[in-house]
Design an enzyme around this catalytic site. Structure first.
Site, PDB file in Angstrom:
ATOM      1  N   GLU A   1      -3.172   7.611  -4.531  1.00  0.00           N
ATOM      2  CA  GLU A   1      -3.628   7.042  -5.794  1.00  0.00           C
ATOM      3  C   GLU A   1      -5.160   7.176  -5.915  1.00  0.00           C
ATOM      4  O   GLU A   1      -5.843   7.128  -4.889  1.00  0.00           O
ATOM      5  CB  GLU A   1      -3.212   5.567  -5.895  1.00  0.00           C
TER       6      GLU A   1
ATOM      7  N   ARG B   1       0.874  -1.176   0.000  1.00  0.00           N
ATOM      8  CA  ARG B   1       0.000   0.000   0.000  1.00  0.00           C
ATOM      9  C   ARG B   1       0.908   1.221   0.000  1.00  0.00           C
ATOM     10  O   ARG B   1       2.017   1.177   0.558  1.00  0.00           O
ATOM     11  CB  ARG B   1      -0.873   0.061   1.263  1.00  0.00           C
TER      12      ARG B   1
ATOM     13  N   HIS C   1      -1.689   0.343  -9.662  1.00  0.00           N
ATOM     14  CA  HIS C   1      -2.264  -0.592  -8.681  1.00  0.00           C
ATOM     15  C   HIS C   1      -2.936  -1.762  -9.400  1.00  0.00           C
ATOM     16  O   HIS C   1      -4.146  -1.977  -9.283  1.00  0.00           O
ATOM     17  CB  HIS C   1      -3.267   0.114  -7.753  1.00  0.00           C
TER      18      HIS C   1
HETATM   19  P1  NAP Z   1      -0.432 -11.309   5.102  1.00  0.00           P
HETATM   20  O1  NAP Z   1      -0.241 -12.732   4.770  1.00  0.00           O
HETATM   21  O2  NAP Z   1      -1.372 -10.970   6.207  1.00  0.00           O
HETATM   22  O3  NAP Z   1       1.014 -10.666   5.361  1.00  0.00           O
HETATM   23  C1  NAP Z   1       1.096  -9.369   5.823  1.00  0.00           C
HETATM   24  C2  NAP Z   1       2.474  -9.034   6.321  1.00  0.00           C
HETATM   25  O4  NAP Z   1       2.355  -7.772   6.987  1.00  0.00           O
HETATM   26  C3  NAP Z   1       3.041 -10.032   7.299  1.00  0.00           C
HETATM   27  O5  NAP Z   1       4.379 -10.257   7.010  1.00  0.00           O
HETATM   28  C4  NAP Z   1       2.895  -9.323   8.639  1.00  0.00           C
HETATM   29  O6  NAP Z   1       3.974  -9.511   9.504  1.00  0.00           O
HETATM   30  C5  NAP Z   1       2.957  -7.868   8.261  1.00  0.00           C
HETATM   31  N1  NAP Z   1       2.258  -7.066   9.264  1.00  0.00           N
HETATM   32  C6  NAP Z   1       0.956  -7.104   9.607  1.00  0.00           C
HETATM   33  N2  NAP Z   1       0.699  -6.219  10.581  1.00  0.00           N
HETATM   34  C7  NAP Z   1       1.869  -5.625  10.884  1.00  0.00           C
HETATM   35  C8  NAP Z   1       2.263  -4.637  11.819  1.00  0.00           C
HETATM   36  N3  NAP Z   1       1.372  -4.072  12.647  1.00  0.00           N
HETATM   37  N4  NAP Z   1       3.554  -4.265  11.862  1.00  0.00           N
HETATM   38  C9  NAP Z   1       4.454  -4.841  11.029  1.00  0.00           C
HETATM   39  N5  NAP Z   1       4.148  -5.788  10.127  1.00  0.00           N
HETATM   40  C10 NAP Z   1       2.871  -6.170  10.053  1.00  0.00           C
HETATM   41  O7  NAP Z   1      -1.007 -10.493   3.859  1.00  0.00           O
HETATM   42  P2  NAP Z   1      -0.797 -10.807   2.296  1.00  0.00           P
HETATM   43  O8  NAP Z   1      -1.902 -11.666   1.822  1.00  0.00           O
HETATM   44  O9  NAP Z   1       0.597 -11.222   2.076  1.00  0.00           O
HETATM   45  O10 NAP Z   1      -1.031  -9.342   1.694  1.00  0.00           O
HETATM   46  C11 NAP Z   1      -0.177  -8.276   2.048  1.00  0.00           C
HETATM   47  C12 NAP Z   1      -0.703  -6.982   1.522  1.00  0.00           C
HETATM   48  O11 NAP Z   1      -0.454  -6.870   0.134  1.00  0.00           O
HETATM   49  C13 NAP Z   1      -2.219  -6.774   1.621  1.00  0.00           C
HETATM   50  O12 NAP Z   1      -2.626  -6.413   2.910  1.00  0.00           O
HETATM   51  C14 NAP Z   1      -2.455  -5.689   0.607  1.00  0.00           C
HETATM   52  O13 NAP Z   1      -2.377  -4.423   1.207  1.00  0.00           O
HETATM   53  C15 NAP Z   1      -1.310  -5.864  -0.384  1.00  0.00           C
HETATM   54  N6  NAP Z   1      -1.812  -6.284  -1.699  1.00  0.00           N
HETATM   55  C16 NAP Z   1      -1.587  -5.476  -2.779  1.00  0.00           C
HETATM   56  C17 NAP Z   1      -2.049  -5.853  -4.028  1.00  0.00           C
HETATM   57  C18 NAP Z   1      -1.787  -5.012  -5.243  1.00  0.00           C
HETATM   58  O14 NAP Z   1      -2.598  -5.027  -6.150  1.00  0.00           O
HETATM   59  N7  NAP Z   1      -0.676  -4.304  -5.311  1.00  0.00           N
HETATM   60  C19 NAP Z   1      -2.783  -7.028  -4.180  1.00  0.00           C
HETATM   61  C20 NAP Z   1      -2.989  -7.818  -3.061  1.00  0.00           C
HETATM   62  C21 NAP Z   1      -2.508  -7.444  -1.815  1.00  0.00           C
HETATM   63  P3  NAP Z   1       4.254 -10.797  10.363  1.00  0.00           P
HETATM   64  O15 NAP Z   1       4.918 -11.724   9.400  1.00  0.00           O
HETATM   65  O16 NAP Z   1       5.144 -10.299  11.409  1.00  0.00           O
HETATM   66  O17 NAP Z   1       2.923 -11.297  10.828  1.00  0.00           O
END
Ligand code: NAP
Length: 315
Positions: free
Chosen positions: A263, A234, A281
């Protein structure tokens, strides 16, 4: 006519996705959460489920307008527009669409780093403009394979990104709040230490208040003049002003960015930079993945309407 039970919040569903949702339950449609207040009290009282693909916040003020709401089914894995903790206090469940989009988002992270290192966009223009014929070969660019790569946030998508870059013979380092079971990758408890260690930094954190500015000015400085940042998370997760300063001054070498602070109104300072690859995005934006996301959102809605356990709850 039956009382609408499902509120569709989006102006961007495909006709197919919208038709599937409309077939699931009698429905009403608004473009954004800001339009919900204009519905009649009776219409708002009938809604038990919201299919959300909007961009504006879905906070507890909006939830209060829908007194019988039981589920907000988000289209997307990132649900930072929704106050999920506030929803839980009101007895409202939130679901998202994890995993089905990992491949596409990870693919785009690879594409952007390759594009940055091998100057794919500039090279395309070199051919198209006739510069190749007029000026000869383009200046040499930079090898990506075998480099040192750092992931900030080794979650579902972060891990898929790391696995892809491992296949490029890269030395994988990562930072998360806790160490993970990883195949020979190096854990850094401190994100500044991670940045200091690597050439390329890929940000795969969740968005929202808790991770705002996580990749801070200090992290960016630590990455150094050979460093390239890739962000598919994000716009909020990086101190964008600090990153722009570093890109303009040469304090880092470049960036590949799919997400931005304001964005789709991207800071025009980015447009003048020769060392960035900018994407609208579009991490999950393939026909196949968007279909799978829509089906997972729909499955959650159907389970809620049938009184069965949700497939992918987050609160
Ligand atoms: P996920 O499995 O929940 O992984 C999220 C990561 O963020 C984990 O490594 C987690 O750390 C970390 N995190 C969560 N809360 C935190 C905090 N308070 N402080 C520090 N680190 C924290 O999520 P995902 O499925 O991989 O998706 C990640 C993100 O990608 C989504 O939330 C979304 O915003 C983004 N995304 C973007 C697109 C795009 O089109 N560009 C598409 C899909 C998703 P820990 O390992 O320590 O738990």
């Amino acid at each position: 006519m039956a009382t609408p039970q499902l509120l569709i919040v989006s102006s961007s569903y495909s006709d197919t996705d919208r038709a599937r949702l409309e077939a699931a339950a009698p429905s009403l449609s608004v473009g954004e959460t800001t339009e919900i207040a204009a519905l009649s009290e009776a219409q708002r009282a009938g809604i038990t489920v919201a299919a959300f693909k909007g961009h504006k916040p879905f906070g507890t003020d909006v939830m209060a307008l829908l007194p019988n709401l039981k589920l907000i089914a988000n289209f997307g894995v990132g649900y930072d527009s929704i106050d999920a903790a506030g929803a839980a206090k009101l007895g409202i469940k939130v679901t998202n669409t994890p995993d089905v989009l990992n491949d596409d988002v990870a693919d785009l992270a690879v594409a952007m780093l390759l594009a940055c290192c091998r100057e794919v966009v500039k090279a395309d223009a070199w051919v198209r403009s006739g510069d190749w014929g007029r000026k000869g070969d383009m200046p040499l660019n930079r090898k990506m394979s075998g480099g040192k790569l750092g992931i900030v946030g080794l979650g579902r998508i972060g891990r898929d990104i790391a696995e892809r870059f491992a296949a490029f013979k890269m030395d994988i380092h990562y930072h998360s709040r806790s160490e993970k079971q990883t195949p020979g990758w190096t854990y850094h408890a401190d994100v500044v230490d991670l940045a200091r260690e690597v050439d390329f930094l890929v940000v795969a954190l969740v968005g929202g208040a808790a991770t705002k500015g996580y990749v801070s000015r200090e992290v960016i400085q630590a990455l150094g003049p050979r460093g390239i940042i890739i962000n598919i998370s994000r716009g909020t997760t990086i101190d964008e002003a600090a990153m722009l300063d570093a890109l303009e001054s040469g304090a880092i070498a470049g960036a590949g960015l799919d997400v931005f602070l304001n964005e789709p109104r991207v800071d025009p300072r980015f447009f003048a930079l020769p060392n960035v690859v900018l994407q609208p995005h579009q991490g999950s934006a393939t026909v196949e993945t968007r279909r799978d996301m829509a089906l997972l959102q729909l499955e959650n809605i159907k389970m809620q309407l049938a009184g069965k356990p949700l497939v992918t709850p987050v609160n």
